[in-house]
Scaffold this active site. Sequence first.
Site, short mmCIF file in Angstrom:
data_model
loop_
_atom_site.label_atom_id
_atom_site.label_comp_id
_atom_site.label_asym_id
_atom_site.label_seq_id
_atom_site.Cartn_x
_atom_site.Cartn_y
_atom_site.Cartn_z
N ASP A 191 -2.60 -0.99 10.72
CA ASP A 191 -2.92 -1.01 9.29
C ASP A 191 -3.24 -2.40 8.76
OD1 ASP A 191 -0.34 -1.95 9.45
OD2 ASP A 191 0.47 -0.68 7.85
N LYS B 135 0.85 -1.19 0.00
CA LYS B 135 0.00 0.00 0.00
C LYS B 135 0.89 1.23 0.00
CE LYS B 135 0.96 1.29 4.40
NZ LYS B 135 1.73 2.51 4.72
#
Length: 270
Positions: A125, A9
């Site tokens: 996350d 990401k």
Amino acid sequence: MTRAPAAAKINLSLVVGPARANGKHEVVTVYQRVALSDRIAVERSPEVRVAGFADDTLVRRALERMADGNGGNFAAQIQKRIPVSAGLGGGSSDAATALRLANALRAEPYPVDRLRAFARELGADVPYFLEEGPQLGTGDGAELEALELPQDYWILLVLPRHAVKASTESIYADFDARSGERGYEERRASLLDALARVKRPRDLAALPTNDLASSPLAQQLVALGAFRADVTGAGPTVYALFLHGHQARAAQKKMSPEGRSWLTAPAWYR
């Protein structure tokens, strides 16, 4: 055995506020998955085992949560392509992918809400990597809201040569020492306002820049045609967004003396 990619990401924006009572900081961030992936394979095993990446801790912890009693454990094989400790979320993505794959092999799979709870235990996350598409992360980054953002652009990732990432804890300590939380509410409002106006890829350039880290490479990449460039996460990787592939490829060639690079694109699915 079952296999799946574990995508990296980038943080298209990262606004950081004051520390909360539990020591974690308030953040508002925009997560975007990219088409650079590790590969994870999971199978049934008499004991929890992880092979392929000696420094793993998160995948092992994920598999320990999936055990279903009576020797029902899991083993994982990791094939690393995402650079480690680079701000790209590789370890978190690996752990989330291991959770999904092991759960699919359980005689009685956990419901998705239980998987999300496990993911939160593993890291702020990790829950993002259980979801699809770009997401707005708030709270400590684990409270998620789906976003509709343009996906038609190129992404150049540059990991600066000889870069050594400080621990995330020390990066946040430096943030606190310079009173980085000042103006948080204004920056947060600016991010949300800019997000509401995003219609085209170029509109992403209006998002606030990273509160935790910066790099002179970002300015170089903008000079090479990127419509946005910034550090992702706590760094040190820098990302640059380009409208055209030929611009991105030319920039990658120009940046080759600066470090390792990957030319990729947004990815939607897990």
